[in-house]
Design a protein around this motif. Structure first.
Motif, PDB file in Angstrom:
ATOM      1  N   UNK A  54       0.830  -1.207   0.000  1.00 12.52           N
ATOM      2  CA  UNK A  54       0.000   0.000   0.000  1.00 12.52           C
ATOM      3  C   UNK A  54       0.865   1.257   0.000  1.00 12.52           C
ATOM      4  N   UNK A  55       1.974   1.186   0.735  1.00 11.77           N
ATOM      5  CA  UNK A  55       2.857   2.337   0.894  1.00 11.77           C
ATOM      6  C   UNK A  55       4.304   1.893   0.766  1.00 11.77           C
ATOM      7  N   UNK A  56       5.114   2.680   0.057  1.00 11.56           N
ATOM      8  CA  UNK A  56       6.555   2.439  -0.014  1.00 11.56           C
ATOM      9  C   UNK A  56       7.267   3.568   0.717  1.00 11.56           C
ATOM     10  N   UNK A  57       8.079   3.220   1.704  1.00 11.36           N
ATOM     11  CA  UNK A  57       8.982   4.185   2.326  1.00 11.36           C
ATOM     12  C   UNK A  57      10.220   4.236   1.447  1.00 11.36           C
ATOM     13  N   UNK A  58      10.446   5.359   0.776  1.00  6.91           N
ATOM     14  CA  UNK A  58      11.453   5.455  -0.278  1.00  6.91           C
ATOM     15  C   UNK A  58      12.587   6.404   0.096  1.00  6.91           C
ATOM     16  N   UNK A  59      13.771   5.839   0.211  1.00  5.22           N
ATOM     17  CA  UNK A  59      14.952   6.677   0.383  1.00  5.22           C
ATOM     18  C   UNK A  59      15.260   7.377  -0.937  1.00  5.22           C
ATOM     19  N   UNK A  60      15.874   8.535  -0.882  1.00  6.89           N
ATOM     20  CA  UNK A  60      16.187   9.281  -2.110  1.00  6.89           C
ATOM     21  C   UNK A  60      17.492   8.800  -2.734  1.00  6.89           C
ATOM     22  N   UNK A  61      18.546   8.745  -1.944  1.00  6.75           N
ATOM     23  CA  UNK A  61      19.873   8.454  -2.484  1.00  6.75           C
ATOM     24  C   UNK A  61      20.207   6.979  -2.285  1.00  6.75           C
ATOM     25  N   UNK A  62      20.158   6.232  -3.387  1.00  7.02           N
ATOM     26  CA  UNK A  62      20.473   4.810  -3.359  1.00  7.02           C
ATOM     27  C   UNK A  62      21.251   4.453  -4.619  1.00  7.02           C
ATOM     28  N   UNK A  63      22.092   3.415  -4.558  1.00  2.10           N
ATOM     29  CA  UNK A  63      22.832   2.984  -5.745  1.00  2.10           C
ATOM     30  C   UNK A  63      21.907   2.275  -6.735  1.00  2.10           C
ATOM     31  N   UNK A  64      22.418   2.017  -7.934  1.00  2.00           N
ATOM     32  CA  UNK A  64      21.723   1.299  -9.013  1.00  2.00           C
ATOM     33  C   UNK A  64      20.570   2.128  -9.558  1.00  2.00           C
ATOM     34  N   UNK A  65      19.588   2.412  -8.737  1.00  2.00           N
ATOM     35  CA  UNK A  65      18.482   3.302  -9.107  1.00  2.00           C
ATOM     36  C   UNK A  65      18.059   4.088  -7.883  1.00  2.00           C
ATOM     37  N   UNK A  66      18.077   5.414  -7.998  1.00  2.00           N
ATOM     38  CA  UNK A  66      17.752   6.229  -6.830  1.00  2.00           C
ATOM     39  C   UNK A  66      16.238   6.305  -6.613  1.00  2.00           C
ATOM     40  N   UNK A  67      15.858   6.953  -5.526  1.00  2.29           N
ATOM     41  CA  UNK A  67      14.453   7.011  -5.162  1.00  2.29           C
ATOM     42  C   UNK A  67      13.602   7.857  -6.084  1.00  2.29           C
ATOM     43  N   UNK A  68      14.199   8.847  -6.723  1.00  7.39           N
ATOM     44  CA  UNK A  68      13.442   9.701  -7.644  1.00  7.39           C
ATOM     45  C   UNK A  68      12.987   8.899  -8.859  1.00  7.39           C
ATOM     46  N   UNK A  69      13.923   8.184  -9.494  1.00  7.80           N
ATOM     47  CA  UNK A  69      13.588   7.397 -10.672  1.00  7.80           C
ATOM     48  C   UNK A  69      12.633   6.264 -10.307  1.00  7.80           C
ATOM     49  N   UNK A  70      12.863   5.629  -9.172  1.00  8.77           N
ATOM     50  CA  UNK A  70      11.978   4.553  -8.736  1.00  8.77           C
ATOM     51  C   UNK A  70      10.567   5.076  -8.480  1.00  8.77           C
ATOM     52  N   UNK A  71      10.468   6.254  -7.886  1.00  4.88           N
ATOM     53  CA  UNK A  71       9.160   6.876  -7.652  1.00  4.88           C
ATOM     54  C   UNK A  71       8.426   7.099  -8.963  1.00  4.88           C
ATOM     55  N   UNK A  72       9.137   7.613  -9.953  1.00  2.53           N
ATOM     56  CA  UNK A  72       8.535   7.865 -11.265  1.00  2.53           C
ATOM     57  C   UNK A  72       7.954   6.578 -11.854  1.00  2.53           C
ATOM     58  N   UNK A  73       8.731   5.505 -11.824  1.00  2.63           N
ATOM     59  CA  UNK A  73       8.307   4.241 -12.436  1.00  2.63           C
ATOM     60  C   UNK A  73       7.149   3.622 -11.649  1.00  2.63           C
TER      61      UNK A  73
END
Length: 223
Positions: A54-73
């Motif tokens: 239901x909810x993802x707790x998303x860090x912003x700065x992460x390797x491979x794919x950061x939280x911004x790009x992951x949020x978009x997808x």
């Protein structure tokens, strides 16, 4: 039961978050990811079982794919899963981007456990959630497009009427509906209708996202 997935690259932080959340009877941690790509993979797997988070707790700065790009997808592919950004005070620029892509809010990483749990519940209900301290900095640093590059307007922005542009600029300055109504000599109901039109035209979720977009393109709005 609210199903929560944690995306955070630091294992000790993930463990700490999981420990905090598992003490809440209405919250269930259904996955842990060390980067945005892994978070998407986990959501895909859970979705296949008809048990998406239901909810993802998303860090912003992460390797491979950061939280911004992951949020978009995630917001594009899994619109029912809501994103709550976990951030630091220095990530204001990235928080602004994540909100534009569909995140429902953010909290600082040092938010007390009870406030974090309540934020998750609020996000799950469909509300937005904004922690203290970052909004002002985010507005000051929101122009993510460098001034030496041509600005490409978001879809629908060029179609805004003169009145909508005027109201959008006032939203960016933090004006309430009543203040806007008094300034442009309209009723509050008419102002609300204009704001609804602006959000629909720009495909935005709320006035906070509208303020972010307006600050990003303020020079265009003013000219």
């Amino acid at each position: 039961m609210i199903r929560v997935l944690i995306a955070e690259d630091q294992e000790i932080v993930r463990r700490g978050l999981k420990t905090l959340l598992t003490t809440k009877p209405d919250l269930q941690v259904v996955g842990e990811a060390e980067n945005g790509q892994r978070a998407i993979q986990l959501i895909e797997g859970l979705q296949a079982q008809f048990l998406p988070p239901d909810v993802v707790l998303m860090d912003i700065r992460m390797p491979v794919m950061d939280g911004v790009e992951a949020t978009k997808i995630i917001c594009q592919q899994f619109p029912r899963t809501k994103i709550l950004i976990l951030t630091t005070f220095d990530d204001a620029k990235y928080v602004a981007e994540a909100l534009r892509f569909g995140a429902k809010g953010y909290l600082l990483k040092d938010t007390p456990a009870e406030e974090l749990a309540e934020a998750i519940r609020s996000i799950h209900k469909g509300y937005t959630q904004f922690g203290p301290g970052i909004v002002e900095k985010m507005m000051a640093n929101v122009s993510v497009i460098e001034t030496d590059k041509p600005q490409e307007l978001p879809p629908g922005m060029a179609e805004l009427t003169a009145r909508e542009k005027e109201i959008l600029k006032m939203i960016a300055k933090g004006a309430s509906n009543r203040e806007i109504a008094q300034a442009v000599f309209l009723s509050e109901g008419t102002v609300r209708n204009h704001i609804s039109n602006i959000l629909a035209r720009l495909n935005l979720r709320d006035r906070t996202q509208a303020a972010i977009v307006a600050n990003s393109f303020m020079s265009w709005l003013e000219n």
